[in-house]
Design an enzyme around this catalytic site. Structure first.
Site, mmCIF file in Angstrom:
data_model
loop_
_atom_site.group_PDB
_atom_site.id
_atom_site.type_symbol
_atom_site.label_atom_id
_atom_site.label_comp_id
_atom_site.label_asym_id
_atom_site.label_seq_id
_atom_site.Cartn_x
_atom_site.Cartn_y
_atom_site.Cartn_z
ATOM 1 N N LYS A 82 31.509 31.587 43.804
ATOM 2 C CA LYS A 82 31.506 32.904 43.160
ATOM 3 C C LYS A 82 30.346 33.008 42.169
ATOM 4 O O LYS A 82 30.055 32.040 41.454
ATOM 5 C CB LYS A 82 32.840 33.095 42.426
ATOM 6 C CG LYS A 82 33.033 34.482 41.817
ATOM 7 C CD LYS A 82 34.401 34.570 41.131
ATOM 8 C CE LYS A 82 34.724 35.962 40.624
ATOM 9 N NZ LYS A 82 36.051 36.035 39.991
ATOM 10 N N SER A 172 38.997 39.801 41.730
ATOM 11 C CA SER A 172 37.560 39.949 41.705
ATOM 12 C C SER A 172 36.791 38.950 42.579
ATOM 13 O O SER A 172 35.617 39.182 42.841
ATOM 14 C CB SER A 172 37.056 39.809 40.261
ATOM 15 O OG SER A 172 37.326 38.516 39.760
ATOM 16 N N SER A 196 42.564 36.920 40.210
ATOM 17 C CA SER A 196 41.340 37.088 41.003
ATOM 18 C C SER A 196 41.060 36.064 42.086
ATOM 19 O O SER A 196 40.152 36.258 42.885
ATOM 20 C CB SER A 196 40.134 37.153 40.078
ATOM 21 O OG SER A 196 40.020 38.447 39.558
#
Ligand code: GLN
Length: 450
Positions: A82, A172, A196
């Site tokens: 990420k 997210s 997330s």
């Protein structure tokens, strides 16, 4: 894609690792297969913000030249990360314009662990010791500063769900979940503040794990809500999640909240357990019933039936403060975010406004141009709840509610070994469906926030 590439990307992380170790596949072959898959799927899903392409291939060739190493548990395995985690020499945007051109000079602890990870040698930090030998293929898309539940808040455009490109992948860490589900990589690192990792894993049909706070060092993670943020794995199998967690877990003196506790043998524990006899699964009353999509309820009941068939017993438990978790979270997380994001001032790093009139103009325009709407909303909310005169009414109260929620969990877990419930009340929704209604989007985290 060639048949060989397709066959390679269909393997699990553990399988590909074993074949690499046996030299049945080279690191270059495996990395090339993932890059083929990225080329084939990116136009439809846009999971990556940065594709390391040739650089990753060169790293794979260097690994091949050195040969497999039994001390490197991820030798030659391609992964994605990420974009909230720093990567030395590779752009790290956190999904924001304000960090659009930011290239850090150091790896986050968890990233270094993937590349290098190791057993403790006294006198050195944890990071330098064992080499995991993973190849980082690219950096995945995310909601700006990890604020969101759909990956539509990214400054670089949304990621789409690989199973149906008209739907969101969750967020997210939606880029990581999509990248794993689409077979672009064998696993990914995400971050989870209020859901997330777990929620996008659920919406994309893969495995996502938020480790206990303190288990994985936050060093090199761009901070959102520091008392909640954790880094964890997204994979296609539970075994792969155990494998990745065992590499990134461990004490790190550079994160003061990192737990100085031994790391359990997750893979050994998994291999040793043949069924679920003796395991008590607690099902919170609040996690069953209204507001949950019937398809989601059916999947959870199916999972409970499967667990019962494997010998588990079901215990009804209560988490009575669940309805307050959204309110408490959306005070605590924005409060911490407003403080963490104060460092983006246009002076030290990140985007800087052109020809400012004075210092105030530099701050205001750099931040106004650099941050998206949701981030600005949270900064305002956080600043408000921390302001003098309101602190007691909001922040202190939220901290007290958090304590009550925590006590609920303590009581429930005294009666069972694990809790079971959905990660998300609904399956993946349509792109753009909730973007005009932030409060509705916040409701999507009702089961993971607490
Ligand atoms: N969706 C929640 C939020 O917007 C949780 C995000 C996260 O876990 N990073 O804050």
């Amino acid at each position: 894609m060639s048949d060989t590439s397709t066959a390679i990307v269909s393997l699990s992380l553990a399988e590909v690792r074993d074949r690499l170790a046996r030299r049945e596949l080279t690191a270059e072959q495996v990395t090339a297969a993932c890059l083929d898959r990225i080329t084939a799927t990116e136009p439809a899903i846009a999971a990556l913000l940065t594709n390391r392409g040739e650089v990753a291939l060169a790293e794979a060739r260097a690994l091949d030249a050195a040969g497999p190493d039994p001390a490197k548990p991820l030798w030659g395995v391609p992964l994605t990360v990420k974009d909230a985690l720093t990567t030395a020499g590779t752009r790290t945007t956190c999904g924001s314009r304000i960090l659009g051109e930011f290239t850090p000079h150091y790896d986050a602890f968890a990233v270094a662990r993937l590349r290098e990870a190791g057993a403790v040698i006294l006198g050195k930090t944890n990071m330098d010791e064992r080499e995991a030998g993973a190849v980082i293929l690219g950096k995945t898309n995310m909601d700006e500063f990890a604020m969101g539940s759909s990956t539509e808040n990214s400054a670089f455009g949304p990621t789409r769900n690989p199973w149906n490109a008209a739907r969101v992948p969750g967020g997210s860490s939606g880029g990581s979940a999509a990248s794993v589900a689409a077979g672009q990589c064998f696993g990914s690192l995400g971050t989870d503040t209020g859901g997330s990792i777990r929620q996008p894993a659920s919406l994309c049909g893969c495995v996502g794990l938020k480790p206990t706070y303190g288990r994985v060092s936050r060093f090199g993670l761009v901070a959102y809500g520091s008392s909640l943020d954790q880094i964890g794995p997204l994979t296609r199998t539970v075994e792969d999640a155990a494998l990745l967690l065992s590499v990134i877990a461990g004490h790190d003196p550079r994160d003061a909240t990192s737990a100085d506790l031994p790391v359990d043998d997750y893979l050994g524990a998994l291999a040793a357990r043949k069924d679920l006899s003796g395991v008590r699964i607690g099902v919170p009353r609040e996690f069953r019933g209204e507001g949950i999509d019937p398809e989601v309820s059916a999947a959870c009941e199916g999972a409970l039936d499967a667990a019962k068939a494997l010998g588990a017993s079901i215990v009804d438990v209560e988490l009575p403060h669940t309805p307050y978790s959204i309110a408490a979270y959306y005070i605590i997380a924005p409060a911490e975010a407003s403080s963490n994001l104060a460092r983006f001032d246009g002076v030290r790093y990140g985007r800087r406004a052109e020809s400012p009139r004075d210092l105030a103009d530099l701050y205001v325009r750099s931040r106004a141009e650099g941050f998206g709407d949701e981030v600005q909303r949270r900064i305002m909310l956080g600043t408000y709840v921390l302001s003098s005169g309101y602190y007691d009414a909001y922040y202190r109260k939220a901290a007290q509610v958090r304590r009550l929620i925590r006590e609920d969990y303590g009581k429930a877990l005294a009666r069972c070994d694990v809790l079971c419930g959905p990660a998300s009340p609904v399956t993946a929704w349509g792109l753009g469906e909730l973007t005009s209604d932030p409060l509705k989007m916040y409701m999507m985290d009702v089961f993971t926030l607490s």
